[in-house]
Design a protein around this motif. Structure first.
Motif, PDB file in Angstrom:
ATOM      1  N   CYS A  32     -50.374   2.187  17.162  1.00 36.87           N
ATOM      2  CA  CYS A  32     -50.089   2.387  18.587  1.00 36.87           C
ATOM      3  C   CYS A  32     -50.709   1.237  19.365  1.00 36.87           C
ATOM      4  O   CYS A  32     -51.837   0.840  19.104  1.00 36.87           O
ATOM      5  CB  CYS A  32     -50.671   3.722  19.062  1.00 36.87           C
ATOM      6  N   CYS A  74     -55.269   2.503  23.603  1.00 32.80           N
ATOM      7  CA  CYS A  74     -55.677   2.078  22.258  1.00 32.80           C
ATOM      8  C   CYS A  74     -56.210   0.651  22.262  1.00 32.80           C
ATOM      9  O   CYS A  74     -57.198   0.350  21.601  1.00 32.80           O
ATOM     10  CB  CYS A  74     -54.511   2.210  21.286  1.00 32.80           C
ATOM     11  N   CYS A 106     -55.379   8.339  21.765  1.00 36.14           N
ATOM     12  CA  CYS A 106     -54.685   8.344  23.047  1.00 36.14           C
ATOM     13  C   CYS A 106     -53.741   9.540  23.156  1.00 36.14           C
ATOM     14  O   CYS A 106     -53.382  10.160  22.158  1.00 36.14           O
ATOM     15  CB  CYS A 106     -53.913   7.050  23.238  1.00 36.14           C
ATOM     16  N   CYS A 118     -50.670   1.123  22.935  1.00 35.10           N
ATOM     17  CA  CYS A 118     -50.729   1.441  24.365  1.00 35.10           C
ATOM     18  C   CYS A 118     -52.034   0.885  24.946  1.00 35.10           C
ATOM     19  O   CYS A 118     -52.939   0.518  24.200  1.00 35.10           O
ATOM     20  CB  CYS A 118     -50.620   2.947  24.579  1.00 35.10           C
TER      21      CYS A 118
HETATM   22 ZN   LIG Z   1     -52.141   4.638  21.877  1.00 32.28          ZN
END
Ligand SMILES: [Zn+2]
Length: 93
Positions: A25, A30, A86, A27
């Motif tokens: 991930c 993260c 997350c 995002c």
């Molecule tokens: Zn994430």
């Protein structure tokens, strides 16, 4: 005022190597986790203003030191990637 030059340097490195790190991930949450983790593992380098970050960065042109930073970054990315905390990941997206 003192700023930790490593914050900017690691943030730049993370952005540069984001794809290569192949995280599960990527995002903002993260990526921030990776940044916090790696900053806890490298020695802080405090400078008095943002303009002096470039001088610290120049020291890391030395390949050996740069490799050490990238290895630590990769290790931190793996830790977050193995166990993302997350919300996006919890929802299973
Ligand atoms: Zn994430």
């Amino acid at each position: 005022m003192a700023v930790n030059a490593m914050e900017q340097i690691m943030s730049d490195l993370l952005f540069e190597y984001k794809q290569a790190l192949q995280m599960s991930c990527t995002c903002d949450e993260c990526l921030n986790d990776v940044l916090a983790l790696v900053l806890n593992r490298v020695q802080p380098r405090y400078v008095t203003d943002d303009g002096k970050i470039a001088y610290v960065k120049a020291e890391f042109i030395d390949k050996q030191q740069m490799t050490t930073l990238i290895v630590k970054l990769a290790e931190s990315a793996k830790m977050v990637s193995d166990m993302p905390r997350c919300r996006r990941f919890e929802r299973g997206e």
